[in-house]
Design a protein around this motif. Structure first.
Motif, PDB file in Angstrom:
ATOM      1  N   THR B   7       0.733  -1.060  -0.108  1.00  0.00           N
ATOM      2  CA  THR B   7      -0.048  -0.025  -0.091  1.00  0.00           C
ATOM      3  C   THR B   7       0.891   1.157   0.072  1.00  0.00           C
ATOM      4  N   THR B   8       1.435   1.468  -0.797  1.00  0.00           N
ATOM      5  CA  THR B   8       2.214   2.571  -1.302  1.00  0.00           C
ATOM      6  C   THR B   8       2.396   2.981  -2.739  1.00  0.00           C
ATOM      7  N   SER B   9       3.105   4.258  -2.822  1.00  0.00           N
ATOM      8  CA  SER B   9       3.319   4.616  -4.177  1.00  0.00           C
ATOM      9  C   SER B   9       4.827   5.091  -3.907  1.00  0.00           C
ATOM     10  N   PHE B  10       5.719   4.393  -4.733  1.00  0.00           N
ATOM     11  CA  PHE B  10       7.070   4.700  -4.563  1.00  0.00           C
ATOM     12  C   PHE B  10       7.471   6.009  -5.178  1.00  0.00           C
ATOM     13  N   ARG B  11       8.225   6.716  -4.953  1.00  0.00           N
ATOM     14  CA  ARG B  11       8.867   7.868  -5.542  1.00  0.00           C
ATOM     15  C   ARG B  11      10.034   7.367  -6.475  1.00  0.00           C
ATOM     16  N   THR B  12       9.866   7.139  -7.756  1.00  0.00           N
ATOM     17  CA  THR B  12      11.059   6.784  -8.466  1.00  0.00           C
ATOM     18  C   THR B  12      10.795   7.500  -9.780  1.00  0.00           C
ATOM     19  N   PRO B  13      11.976   7.637 -10.572  1.00  0.00           N
ATOM     20  CA  PRO B  13      11.671   8.055 -12.043  1.00  0.00           C
ATOM     21  C   PRO B  13      11.286   7.099 -12.950  1.00  0.00           C
ATOM     22  N   LEU B  14      11.050   7.466 -13.754  1.00  0.00           N
ATOM     23  CA  LEU B  14      10.327   6.452 -14.928  1.00  0.00           C
ATOM     24  C   LEU B  14      11.417   5.214 -15.108  1.00  0.00           C
ATOM     25  N   ILE B  15      10.669   4.057 -15.098  1.00  0.00           N
ATOM     26  CA  ILE B  15      11.518   2.951 -15.404  1.00  0.00           C
ATOM     27  C   ILE B  15      11.198   2.304 -16.786  1.00  0.00           C
ATOM     28  N   PRO B  16      12.147   2.289 -17.615  1.00  0.00           N
ATOM     29  CA  PRO B  16      12.003   1.847 -18.892  1.00  0.00           C
ATOM     30  C   PRO B  16      10.966   0.315 -18.614  1.00  0.00           C
ATOM     31  N   PHE B  17      10.055   0.069 -19.596  1.00  0.00           N
ATOM     32  CA  PHE B  17       9.251  -0.953 -19.781  1.00  0.00           C
ATOM     33  C   PHE B  17       8.457  -1.393 -18.366  1.00  0.00           C
ATOM     34  N   ALA B  18       8.709  -0.786 -17.371  1.00  0.00           N
ATOM     35  CA  ALA B  18       8.052  -1.363 -16.219  1.00  0.00           C
ATOM     36  C   ALA B  18       6.918  -0.255 -15.643  1.00  0.00           C
ATOM     37  N   ASP B  19       5.882  -0.786 -15.211  1.00  0.00           N
ATOM     38  CA  ASP B  19       4.652   0.119 -14.810  1.00  0.00           C
ATOM     39  C   ASP B  19       4.383  -0.192 -13.376  1.00  0.00           C
ATOM     40  N   ILE B  20       4.957   0.262 -12.444  1.00  0.00           N
ATOM     41  CA  ILE B  20       4.667  -0.083 -10.998  1.00  0.00           C
ATOM     42  C   ILE B  20       3.628   0.706 -10.639  1.00  0.00           C
ATOM     43  N   GLY B  21       2.825   1.565 -11.184  1.00  0.00           N
ATOM     44  CA  GLY B  21       1.697   2.287 -11.002  1.00  0.00           C
ATOM     45  C   GLY B  21       1.659   2.603  -9.286  1.00  0.00           C
ATOM     46  N   LEU B  22       0.483   2.331  -8.854  1.00  0.00           N
ATOM     47  CA  LEU B  22       0.134   2.860  -7.468  1.00  0.00           C
ATOM     48  C   LEU B  22       0.837   1.827  -6.273  1.00  0.00           C
ATOM     49  N   TYR B  23       1.069   0.662  -6.991  1.00  0.00           N
ATOM     50  CA  TYR B  23       1.389  -0.432  -5.896  1.00  0.00           C
ATOM     51  C   TYR B  23       2.299  -1.519  -6.634  1.00  0.00           C
ATOM     52  N   VAL B  24       2.880  -2.295  -6.175  1.00  0.00           N
ATOM     53  CA  VAL B  24       3.634  -3.304  -6.434  1.00  0.00           C
ATOM     54  C   VAL B  24       2.991  -4.638  -5.347  1.00  0.00           C
ATOM     55  N   TRP B  25       3.258  -5.729  -5.755  1.00  0.00           N
ATOM     56  CA  TRP B  25       3.163  -6.690  -4.849  1.00  0.00           C
ATOM     57  C   TRP B  25       4.570  -7.174  -4.557  1.00  0.00           C
TER      58      TRP B  25
END
Lengths: 141, 296
Positions: B7-25
């Motif tokens: 339950t988080t949104s990490f602050r990260t610059p754009l990651i090529p090809f990855a879409d971590i969106g609002l959460y990851v598992w």
């Protein structure tokens, strides 16, 4: 017992604002004010509140209920980071009875808005908001 | 052997090809250290959110600091080359992420018969997608003495090994995940859900109780049963459901002795329990969240 909060230094006046801001006494008063409004005092780190003196809440992932915008949990507690990282999640000790009382348990804590590669040092105090997350099964060994 | 939706949104610059969106598992126990997220439109499992690359055989790992909005990749040697974005379509290899891409042509003399490219030393090309290699061309002072040509190239290879979700194995993101390269075991996200011939579902519990899982109304009570042993309405007996083979639950009932006049056996029939698919389920666990602290 918390020390009384000193008065916020006066806003620089229109007459000579630069001199006012540059004065050491103005900065000292501002510094003392900032120190006084901080909720927690770790050994060598200090956490400051946001400008409203509150920590904003998060709607739990997957929730659409407006009532959940208050955080979705049942309480907020002082927590001290005991391990982990932003990427892997943190472990913490929970002090539900207050920071100066014995720990009431331990748990996991997610730190929002952190840079993926940045980590909070062990020993840092944070305010944890209780919430629930979805959990499911995985690979069997 | 569990996954938690972070339950988080990490602050990260754009990651090529990855879409971590609002959460990851995030994986725990047997899945500890693994992440589950959408990669190029596909649910993907990996120990790394971002790809790793080799540049002419040297390993480059992700650095989650922004250069033109994207993370960049660095040689393990701090002073070595970096791989960084100019925009979505072009990537640079040099030692100074964010700058050092000057290039111009200079004639050797006034006859303008020979000349060479000058400027910084760098390479440019397209970032390779998963398991592919692209060629980066020498630029600036490395470009050579032929106009509109490139004297040399280097190879950039996307090295990440990921597990991708297999279609029709579960309700996304649940499912069976297989490594798209290499000989690795499959991995699982979710709880196995079983059905009988009447389309009734029997999802596996998240935790064991008394060292046994339960599956909806299927539970262990000295034997695997549905219902209650010796119930006047009957019960079913079988074996623990598994994803590989169907199991049969036989309908049982007690016949009274002596048999009363007009007694009829309870209605019921055998059930065949078959694996259907993996599901996320509705289990939750308490956790804590906090805003990123700022320390002075």
């Amino acid at each position: 017992m918390r020390k009384p909060i000193p008065k916020l230094p006066k806003k620089p006046t229109a007459g000579n604002p630069v001199d006012t801001i540059l004065s050491s006494s103005w900065w000292t008063r501002l510094w003392n004010y900032l120190l006084a409004i901080q909720p927690l005092y770790p050994d060598n780190l200090t956490i400051i509140r946001n400008m409203n003196g509150t920590i904003s809440a998060r709607r739990p992932t997957g929730s659409s209920a407006s009532s959940d915008t208050t955080g979705g949990g049942t309480g907020s507690y002082p927590c001290q980071i005991t391990g982990g990282s932003t990427a892997t999640g943190y472990t913490c000790n929970i002090y539900a009875d207050g920071k100066n009382q014995p720990s009431t348990g331990s748990g996991t804590i997610e730190v929002l808005e952190m840079m993926w590669g940045d980590n909070i040092p062990i020993g840092t105090w944070v305010v944890g908001h209780s919430t629930t997350v979805i959990v499911t099964g995985g690979t069997t060994t | 052997m569990s996954w938690r939706q972070v339950t988080t949104s990490f602050r990260t610059p754009l990651i090529p090809f990855a879409d971590i969106g609002l959460y990851v598992w995030r994986g725990y126990d047997a899945d500890d250290g693994w992440f589950l997220f959408i990669d190029d439109g596909t649910w993907t499992m990996s120990p790394y959110i971002a790809s790793s690359y080799t540049v002419n055989g040297r390993g480059f790992g992700p650095v989650y600091l922004p250069v033109n909005g994207y993370i960049y990749y660095s040689d393990s040697v701090a002073s070595g080359n970096k791989l960084w974005a100019v925009n979505t379509y072009s990537w640079i290899v040099n030692t100074t992420p964010g700058y050092g891409t000057q290039e111009y042509w200079e004639w050797d003399d006034e006859t303008e018969t020979t000349g060479s490219y000058k400027g910084d030393a760098w390479y440019s090309g397209s970032l390779p997608v998963l398991n592919t290699t692209t060629t980066f061309s020498a630029r600036g002072s490395l470009r050579g003495t032929v106009q509109n040509a490139y004297a040399s190239t280097i190879e950039v290879k996307n090295e990440r090994i990921v597990w991708e979700r297999q279609a029709d194995t579960g309700l996304a993101p649940a499912g069976l995940y297989s490594a798209i390269s290499g000989n690795y075991d499959d991995r699982i996200v979710g709880l196995p859900d079983f059905t009988d011939q009447n389309s009734k579902h029997y999802p596996q519990s998240l935790e064991k109780k008394d060292d046994q899982y339960s599956y909806g109304s299927i539970h262990y009570d000295t034997k695997w049963i549905i219902g209650t042993i010796n119930s006047t309405s009957g019960w079913h007996e079988g074996s623990e459901p598994n994803v590989d083979n169907s199991v049969t639950f036989t309908f049982k009932y007690n016949t009274p002795d002596p048999v009363p006049d007009g007694w009829q056996p309870p209605a019921g029939s055998n059930l065949t329990i078959t694996f259907d698919q993996y599901i996320i389920g509705s289990n939750t666990v308490e956790s804590l969240i906090c805003e990123a602290p700022i320390w002075l």
